[in-house]
Design a protein around this motif. Structure first.
Motif, PDB file in Angstrom:
ATOM      1  N   TYR A   7      -9.060   2.969 -11.919  1.00  0.00           N
ATOM      2  CA  TYR A   7      -8.898   4.261 -11.051  1.00  0.00           C
ATOM      3  C   TYR A   7     -10.190   4.812 -10.684  1.00  0.00           C
ATOM      4  CZ  TYR A   7      -9.849   7.188 -15.243  1.00  0.00           C
ATOM      5  OH  TYR A   7     -10.600   7.746 -16.115  1.00  0.00           O
ATOM      6  N   THR A  25      -5.105   1.756  -9.202  1.00  0.00           N
ATOM      7  CA  THR A  25      -5.096   0.125  -8.888  1.00  0.00           C
ATOM      8  C   THR A  25      -3.609  -0.078  -9.850  1.00  0.00           C
ATOM      9  OG1 THR A  25      -6.224  -0.286 -11.050  1.00  0.00           O
ATOM     10  CG2 THR A  25      -7.476  -0.239  -8.789  1.00  0.00           C
ATOM     11  N   SER A  74      -3.389   3.870  -3.004  1.00  0.00           N
ATOM     12  CA  SER A  74      -3.290   2.695  -3.980  1.00  0.00           C
ATOM     13  C   SER A  74      -4.395   1.459  -3.628  1.00  0.00           C
ATOM     14  CB  SER A  74      -1.996   1.893  -3.692  1.00  0.00           C
ATOM     15  OG  SER A  74      -1.658   1.441  -2.649  1.00  0.00           O
ATOM     16  N   TYR A  89       0.920  -1.031   0.091  1.00  0.00           N
ATOM     17  CA  TYR A  89       0.061  -0.076  -0.132  1.00  0.00           C
ATOM     18  C   TYR A  89       0.839   1.142   0.056  1.00  0.00           C
ATOM     19  CZ  TYR A  89      -3.226   3.574   1.509  1.00  0.00           C
ATOM     20  OH  TYR A  89      -3.744   4.760   1.931  1.00  0.00           O
TER      21      TYR A  89
END
Length: 248
Positions: free
Chosen positions: A189, A207, A170, A136
């Motif tokens: 996204y 992503t 993310s 992340y």
């Protein structure tokens, strides 16, 4: 009356005016220079953050690219716990001028300080690691804007928030469901504008499948307005490449 006027326009008074002007000008230049230095640091950190790849970039490489990261016991955006093997965070700010500005409760004084050159910039970055790889990453940016932070609730009207806010994180997958439909799809996204202040706050989720154009735009910060006379008023001044997508 003539005596008072003569004192106001005397050589001594003019020297005092000139000295005051020089002090104010020097302070204004110094404050804007400090804001510019902090802005450049923010851009450098965000640029380094943009090079991370979920499940690919190692912890060692990440810490080498972003030395500002430190171990954190909380999750992203100060969540109460870390849900990964290790969580790191870092913060870049404009120091004392920013703290003075944020603590100002008078709108008139706040406007005067902003014109003088006081700026408030704060960048929070967050990176989690699972099995030694990035699982992340995200950033949360806040910069000064006209006015002062309004109390909520109720939400302030658009343009009166007192700050421009950008949040990026993310996601491994983004689920999308159309209204009145049970069909669920996946988006690479997501761009979300705040309902109360759509011109001053934007959230971005990416992503690993997000198009390169979107990824570049989400990290391509333009912070020239930070040291300009008017300051930063809208998020599209900071991320102009994303404005066409946000309108869709």
């Amino acid at each position: 009356m003539s005596t008072v006027w003569s004192k106001l326009v005397s050589h001594r008074a003019k020297r005092i005016y000139l000295w005051l002007f020089a002090v104010v000008l020097t302070a204004a230049v110094a404050l804007r220079l400090e804001a510019a230095i902090a802005a450049n640091r923010i851009v450098s950190v965000v640029t380094a953050l943009s090079t991370l790849r979920l499940g690919v970039t190692s912890q060692a490489d990440t810490l080498r690219r972003i030395p500002a990261l430190r171990p954190s016991k909380t999750g992203p955006y100060d969540a109460p716990r870390c849900d990964a093997d290790e969580c790191f965070s870092g913060f870049v700010e404009n120091g004392r001028p920013g703290r003075v500005l944020w603590r100002t409760e008078s709108e008139v004084l706040s406007d005067v300080l902003r014109c003088l050159g006081f700026r408030a910039e704060g960048l929070g970055i967050y990176v989690n690691f699972t099995s030694g790889r990035v699982s992340y990453f995200g950033y949360h940016l806040m910069v000064s804007a006209p006015g002062v932070p309004a109390s909520v609730p109720p939400p302030p009207p658009d343009g009166k928030l007192g700050a421009v806010v950008i949040g990026l994180e993310s996601e491994k997958m983004i689920n999308v469901r159309e209204p009145n439909s049970a069909i669920e799809t996946h988006s690479p996204y997501r761009i979300t504008l705040a309902r109360a202040v759509p011109s001053q706050s934007i959230g971005i989720a990416l992503t690993p499948d997000a198009p390169d154009e979107i990824v570049r735009g989400a990290f391509d910060l333009r912070l020239r307005c930070v040291w300009s006379f008017g300051g930063c008023r809208r998020w599209n001044q900071l991320l102009p490449s994303l404005e066409p997508l946000a309108r869709k």
